[in-house]
Design an enzyme around this catalytic site. Structure first.
Site, PDB file in Angstrom:
ATOM      1  N   GLU A 152     -15.877 -53.558 -13.860  1.00 16.25           N
ATOM      2  CA  GLU A 152     -17.266 -54.001 -13.863  1.00 16.25           C
ATOM      3  C   GLU A 152     -18.186 -52.960 -13.234  1.00 16.25           C
ATOM      4  O   GLU A 152     -17.808 -52.266 -12.289  1.00 16.25           O
ATOM      5  CB  GLU A 152     -17.381 -55.334 -13.129  1.00 16.25           C
ATOM      6  CG  GLU A 152     -16.651 -56.434 -13.897  1.00 16.25           C
ATOM      7  CD  GLU A 152     -16.741 -57.813 -13.257  1.00 16.25           C
ATOM      8  OE1 GLU A 152     -16.616 -58.792 -13.995  1.00 16.25           O
ATOM      9  OE2 GLU A 152     -16.926 -57.892 -12.030  1.00 16.25           O
ATOM     10  N   CYS A 159      -7.739 -53.244  -6.844  1.00 12.75           N
ATOM     11  CA  CYS A 159      -7.747 -52.510  -5.577  1.00 12.75           C
ATOM     12  C   CYS A 159      -6.531 -52.929  -4.777  1.00 12.75           C
ATOM     13  O   CYS A 159      -6.179 -54.110  -4.735  1.00 12.75           O
ATOM     14  CB  CYS A 159      -9.019 -52.799  -4.787  1.00 12.75           C
ATOM     15  SG  CYS A 159      -9.133 -51.841  -3.258  1.00 12.75           S
ATOM     16  N   CYS A 178     -23.967 -49.564  -9.341  1.00 13.15           N
ATOM     17  CA  CYS A 178     -22.735 -49.719  -8.553  1.00 13.15           C
ATOM     18  C   CYS A 178     -21.545 -49.488  -9.490  1.00 13.15           C
ATOM     19  O   CYS A 178     -21.365 -50.212 -10.463  1.00 13.15           O
ATOM     20  CB  CYS A 178     -22.709 -51.126  -7.958  1.00 13.15           C
ATOM     21  SG  CYS A 178     -21.254 -51.462  -6.973  1.00 13.15           S
ATOM     22  N   CYS A 231     -12.645 -60.244  -0.461  1.00  9.18           N
ATOM     23  CA  CYS A 231     -13.046 -59.502  -1.662  1.00  9.18           C
ATOM     24  C   CYS A 231     -12.296 -60.001  -2.898  1.00  9.18           C
ATOM     25  O   CYS A 231     -11.058 -60.003  -2.933  1.00  9.18           O
ATOM     26  CB  CYS A 231     -12.787 -58.017  -1.451  1.00  9.18           C
ATOM     27  SG  CYS A 231     -13.119 -57.028  -2.916  1.00  9.18           S
TER      28      CYS A 231
HETATM   29  S1  SF4 Z   1     -13.698 -54.553  -0.250  1.00 14.44           S
HETATM   30 FE1  SF4 Z   1     -11.535 -53.947   0.161  1.00 14.44          FE
HETATM   31  S2  SF4 Z   1     -10.292 -54.960  -1.453  1.00 14.44           S
HETATM   32 FE2  SF4 Z   1     -12.457 -55.004  -2.116  1.00 14.44          FE
HETATM   33  S3  SF4 Z   1     -12.695 -53.216  -3.437  1.00 14.44           S
HETATM   34 FE3  SF4 Z   1     -13.356 -52.605  -1.351  1.00 14.44          FE
HETATM   35  S4  SF4 Z   1     -11.500 -51.765  -0.376  1.00 14.44           S
HETATM   36 FE4  SF4 Z   1     -10.821 -52.905  -2.205  1.00 14.44          FE
END
Ligand code: SF4
Length: 396
Positions: free
Chosen positions: A90, A110, A103, A117
């Site tokens: 995204e 991740c 962004c 998150c």
């Molecule tokens: S907040 Fe943490 S889990 Fe989420 S994309 Fe960023 S590094 Fe990865």
């Protein structure tokens, strides 16, 4: 066929040499791709015919397929791009008066797995290539130019933040050429101050970025001490706050700004008490410690709940009290407005569609942290209403 979006200008020069052409041809070609959005070599009329012919048989400018586009009530746009093998990423454009921020995602999923998150909760599939990072910018730039009918010199995108899906500093080799293309005057010509890399704290890569391509730096802090940060941002167990701050101080020696932006997601009953505000203030000022603090601004971010998190947004009055402690202590602190949350485009809500090849999500379910418990039971607050948004037409 080679996708020319994978190159910064130096890399494109190498490619031109491989084709038996002069390096300087790369500058013309780079401008056609990133300033004019041209995909067809035949239309690049100031290139030598021999180069156009070679490009036609050896190279493409391949954008990412758009799986969907959503426009929020506040004007925020979210694109979902198909990156193959069941993965989608995204990209979010946030228009504001006088600026437009894009962004970008750096990974499909991740692996850091921050508690708050949605991306981290989905797990990790793979790193994006430079072409896939730049293709997000390329699409947004020329789509917005077309829609807004921008004249030469007008910009829709004035700022880029690497804050979408993924930890950019865990995809360093692809990130740096993409940053260089953003900064290049023959590319997007963005100022170093207007390109921000946001990291959860990959200390060795912060040090490398300082030397290779210093841009504005944001750090996802989210806790005033290691014990809580270990739970919220698991990478802290490897690179604790003292090491992270030392790397940030070193980074600032070469950074385009004289401060680091600290991101702090406000979680109801977890990290939002007045005592924790005081601890954060002491941490960044270096009060009572041998080590100095950190020149910083602090962004307090409303948490955007997603069902599996088990976390809740701090009430506005608690956020305001937290901000007041920091501001009275002399730290520039802003409370971020939530943008695009009606299309799940707000901070921490980006999830795309990711095939978790590391089973991060499964492991996180088995290893539910025991320390984090809400102390205050309160419903998650909702945004009061959409803000009016006009198209961005700012001069560079
Ligand atoms: S907040 Fe943490 S889990 Fe989420 S994309 Fe960023 S590094 Fe990865």
């Amino acid at each position: 066929m080679v996708n020319l979006l994978q190159f910064d200008r130096a890399g494109l020069g190498d490619f031109c040499e491989q084709l038996g052409e002069k390096r300087f041809r790369a500058t013309q070609l780079f401008r056609w791709i990133h300033q004019r959005g041209e995909r067809d070599p035949a239309a690049m009329t100031d290139l030598a015919k021999s180069l156009r012919d070679k490009l036609a048989t050896s190279a493409v400018i391949e954008a990412l397929p758009v799986a969907s586009e959503q426009v929020a009530a506040d004007g925020t746009i979210k694109w979902l791009f198909d990156v193959g093998a069941g993965d989608a990423i995204e990209t979010v454009f946030i228009p504001e008066p006088g600026r437009g921020t894009l962004c970008l995602s750096s990974q499909a999923g991740c692996a850091v797995n921050c508690r708050f998150c949605a991306t981290g909760h989905q797990g990790f599939s793979r790193n994006l290539g430079t072409a896939e990072i730049l293709a997000q910018l390329w699409h947004a730039e020329f789509e917005l130019r077309r829609r807004l009918a921008l004249a030469p010199g007008e910009r829709a995108i004035t700022n880029v933040v690497m804050m979408g899906m993924g930890e950019p500093l865990q995809n360093y080799a692809a990130l740096v050429p993409a940053l260089r293309a953003m900064l290049d005057d023959h590319g997007y010509g963005l100022s170093r101050r207007r390109v921000t890399v946001s990291t959860s704290g990959v200390v060795p890569m912060i040090e490398r970025l300082r030397d290779d391509c210093p841009v504005a730096l944001a750090v996802s802090l989210h806790a005033p001490d290691d014990a809580l940060r270990d739970e919220l941002v698991p990478l802290n167990r490897k690179y604790p706050i003292a090491e992270l701050f030392a790397a940030c101080r070193s980074y600032l020696e070469r950074a385009p700004r004289d401060f680091v932006t600290l991101e702090y997601c406000m979680l109801d009953g977890v990290n939002d008490s007045p005592e924790q505000a005081g601890a954060l203030l002491a941490l960044v000022r270096g009060d009572g410690r041998a080590a100095p603090g950190l020149a910083c601004k602090i962004n307090l971010i409303p948490f955007n709940p997603f069902p599996a998190s088990g976390l809740h947004r701090s009430p506005p009055e608690r956020v305001a009290a937290f901000a007041a402690v920091l501001q009275e202590g002399g730290i520039v602190t802003t409370v971020r407005k939530t943008r695009g949350d009606d299309i799940a485009a707000a901070c921490g809500q980006l999830a795309g569609e990711v095939q978790d090849r590391t089973r991060v999500a499964e492991r996180s379910v088995r290893a539910v942290p025991v320390r984090i418990e809400r102390r205050v039971a309160a419903p998650a607050s909702r945004r009061s209403g959409p803000a009016p948004v006009a198209p961005v037409r700012s001069a560079p």
